[in-house]
Scaffold this motif. Sequence first.
Motif, PDB file in Angstrom:
ATOM      1  N   CYS A  33      81.382 131.719  17.850  1.00  0.00           N
ATOM      2  CA  CYS A  33      81.324 132.328  16.499  1.00  0.00           C
ATOM      3  C   CYS A  33      82.273 133.524  16.400  1.00  0.00           C
ATOM      4  CB  CYS A  33      79.898 132.783  16.163  1.00  0.00           C
ATOM      5  SG  CYS A  33      78.803 131.466  15.684  1.00  0.00           S
ATOM      6  N   GLU A  34      83.518 133.289  16.712  1.00  0.00           N
ATOM      7  CA  GLU A  34      84.482 134.383  16.696  1.00  0.00           C
ATOM      8  C   GLU A  34      84.639 134.948  15.274  1.00  0.00           C
ATOM      9  OE1 GLU A  34      88.390 133.306  17.950  1.00  0.00           O
ATOM     10  OE2 GLU A  34      89.089 135.370  17.976  1.00  0.00           O
ATOM     11  N   THR A  35      84.870 136.247  15.189  1.00  0.00           N
ATOM     12  CA  THR A  35      85.105 136.878  13.881  1.00  0.00           C
ATOM     13  C   THR A  35      86.251 136.176  13.160  1.00  0.00           C
ATOM     14  OG1 THR A  35      84.321 138.978  14.778  1.00  0.00           O
ATOM     15  CG2 THR A  35      85.588 139.072  12.729  1.00  0.00           C
ATOM     16  N   CYS A  36      87.325 135.849  13.892  1.00  0.00           N
ATOM     17  CA  CYS A  36      88.464 135.139  13.293  1.00  0.00           C
ATOM     18  C   CYS A  36      88.044 133.796  12.711  1.00  0.00           C
ATOM     19  CB  CYS A  36      89.550 134.890  14.340  1.00  0.00           C
ATOM     20  SG  CYS A  36      90.514 136.350  14.727  1.00  0.00           S
ATOM     21  N   ALA A  37      87.102 133.118  13.380  1.00  0.00           N
ATOM     22  CA  ALA A  37      86.654 131.809  12.887  1.00  0.00           C
ATOM     23  C   ALA A  37      85.908 131.967  11.569  1.00  0.00           C
ATOM     24  CB  ALA A  37      85.765 131.131  13.929  1.00  0.00           C
ATOM     25  N   PHE A  81      83.484 143.220  17.339  1.00  0.00           N
ATOM     26  CA  PHE A  81      82.992 142.031  18.031  1.00  0.00           C
ATOM     27  C   PHE A  81      84.004 140.911  17.847  1.00  0.00           C
ATOM     28  CE2 PHE A  81      78.220 143.077  17.672  1.00  0.00           C
ATOM     29  CZ  PHE A  81      78.114 143.326  19.029  1.00  0.00           C
ATOM     30  N   TYR A  82      84.268 140.197  18.914  1.00  0.00           N
ATOM     31  CA  TYR A  82      85.011 138.940  18.814  1.00  0.00           C
ATOM     32  C   TYR A  82      83.997 137.808  18.733  1.00  0.00           C
ATOM     33  CZ  TYR A  82      89.277 141.451  19.933  1.00  0.00           C
ATOM     34  OH  TYR A  82      90.356 142.300  19.873  1.00  0.00           O
ATOM     35  N   VAL A  83      82.965 137.906  19.583  1.00  0.00           N
ATOM     36  CA  VAL A  83      81.893 136.914  19.641  1.00  0.00           C
ATOM     37  C   VAL A  83      80.715 137.444  18.834  1.00  0.00           C
ATOM     38  CG1 VAL A  83      80.289 135.750  21.205  1.00  0.00           C
ATOM     39  CG2 VAL A  83      82.661 136.146  21.896  1.00  0.00           C
ATOM     40  N   ALA A 113      94.152 140.816  20.759  1.00  0.00           N
ATOM     41  CA  ALA A 113      93.739 141.650  19.619  1.00  0.00           C
ATOM     42  C   ALA A 113      93.837 140.891  18.297  1.00  0.00           C
ATOM     43  CB  ALA A 113      94.587 142.909  19.575  1.00  0.00           C
ATOM     44  N   CYS A 114      93.135 139.774  18.210  1.00  0.00           N
ATOM     45  CA  CYS A 114      93.239 138.972  16.984  1.00  0.00           C
ATOM     46  C   CYS A 114      92.238 139.423  15.921  1.00  0.00           C
ATOM     47  CB  CYS A 114      93.039 137.494  17.300  1.00  0.00           C
ATOM     48  SG  CYS A 114      91.541 137.144  18.240  1.00  0.00           S
ATOM     49  N   CYS A 115      90.990 139.679  16.333  1.00  0.00           N
ATOM     50  CA  CYS A 115      89.928 139.905  15.332  1.00  0.00           C
ATOM     51  C   CYS A 115      90.092 141.203  14.536  1.00  0.00           C
ATOM     52  CB  CYS A 115      88.558 139.850  15.987  1.00  0.00           C
ATOM     53  SG  CYS A 115      88.159 138.210  16.651  1.00  0.00           S
ATOM     54  N   PRO A 116      90.408 142.353  15.187  1.00  0.00           N
ATOM     55  CA  PRO A 116      90.483 143.592  14.375  1.00  0.00           C
ATOM     56  C   PRO A 116      91.488 143.506  13.216  1.00  0.00           C
ATOM     57  CG  PRO A 116      90.337 144.123  16.702  1.00  0.00           C
ATOM     58  CD  PRO A 116      90.538 142.644  16.614  1.00  0.00           C
TER      59      PRO A 116
HETATM   60 ZN   LIG Z   1      89.836 136.826  16.814  1.00  0.00          ZN
END
Ligand SMILES: [Zn+2]
Length: 352
Positions: A33-37, A81-83, A113-116
């Motif tokens: 459940c990644e933030t990016c997803a 959070f990433y997860v 550093a994808c999610c921030p």
């Molecule tokens: Zn991400």
Amino acid sequence: MKRKMYITGGVGSTVSGEAFTGDYDLPNDTMYCETCAAVGMVNFAASMYRNDPDVKYTDVLERALYNGVLAGMALDGKHFFYVNPLEVEPDSCHHNPGKGHVKTVRPEWLGCACCPPNFTRTISALGRYIYTKNIQTKTLAVHLFAASTVNVDFDHEFFQIEQKSHFPFSKKVSLTYRSQKKNSFNLSIRSPNWSQRFVVKLNGELADAEFAKGYFNIQREWKDEDEVTFELDPAILTITSHPKVQADAGKMALQYGPFVYCAESIDNGSNLSQYSVSPYASKKMVVKKSDLGELNLIQIEASKRKESEAWQDKLYRFDHLEEEIKETLTLIPYFAWGNRGENEMTVWLKKK
Ligand SMILES: [Zn+2]
């Protein structure tokens, strides 16, 4: 969305490849459940709406945005959070390699550093999720309820719509048309699936609106200061999952408006798995200012299994009668969890 999405709008049931798994396989404590997803889910739902204007897409967009995405950042705006788990027991995360990817508090940074930045660009582009315009059908659609102003250009016909809203602390929303010129277009207003009633008024009178695919459409010639008003009518909703979701069997979750709720041990004591609640239990909404800011909290009557001294060093016992004590369980919006240090959290509660 029908078989692989969490109630937070999160997707990705396994850390392995951060991928989907089988249908209805939705573990709450080992998922990714990644933030990016969740950001991807918001954009996917927005694209589906553009192809086929239907509330079933924007209900998902809102669910993912207000839960799966928002939980990605701490309330201090500096930790991420990433997860995004739906259940956390810190000791198990520290010792079980299968949960090693689940952080119990938001780190400042991770190597990838994808999610921030994905989070910040999504929030700064919020306008594109609140409103969409279709020049072909001359339709301005209002999807989300947030104080804002949108400037519209329908082929050189300019006007402004101001939305006044203090949701979820107030149920009233108004939309005011502003232009020195009259303009004919369709104002399309989403009726969210969590609102029990939805009555739309135009200048104080019941609006002449056509309802289609979850949207109220008001097609007319608009003049300066025309005002559309409606009241959102959220209730504390009980959610159960499809019977094939093994992880949620015998459990329920709570939602208010678009916000999914969770319990943390800092409010309720440790061992959250020992709580049980009835769907019919007395529950109330409490507005509270705390170190989490101003939030709507849910309080629900619950039972907690007592950890009696008879257990001592035993792991199992024969014929043990459970003793329960009455407690009031306090739940906070899921997006606000993990802001008060490491502690247990759960979205799904055992059902009595
Ligand atoms: Zn991400």
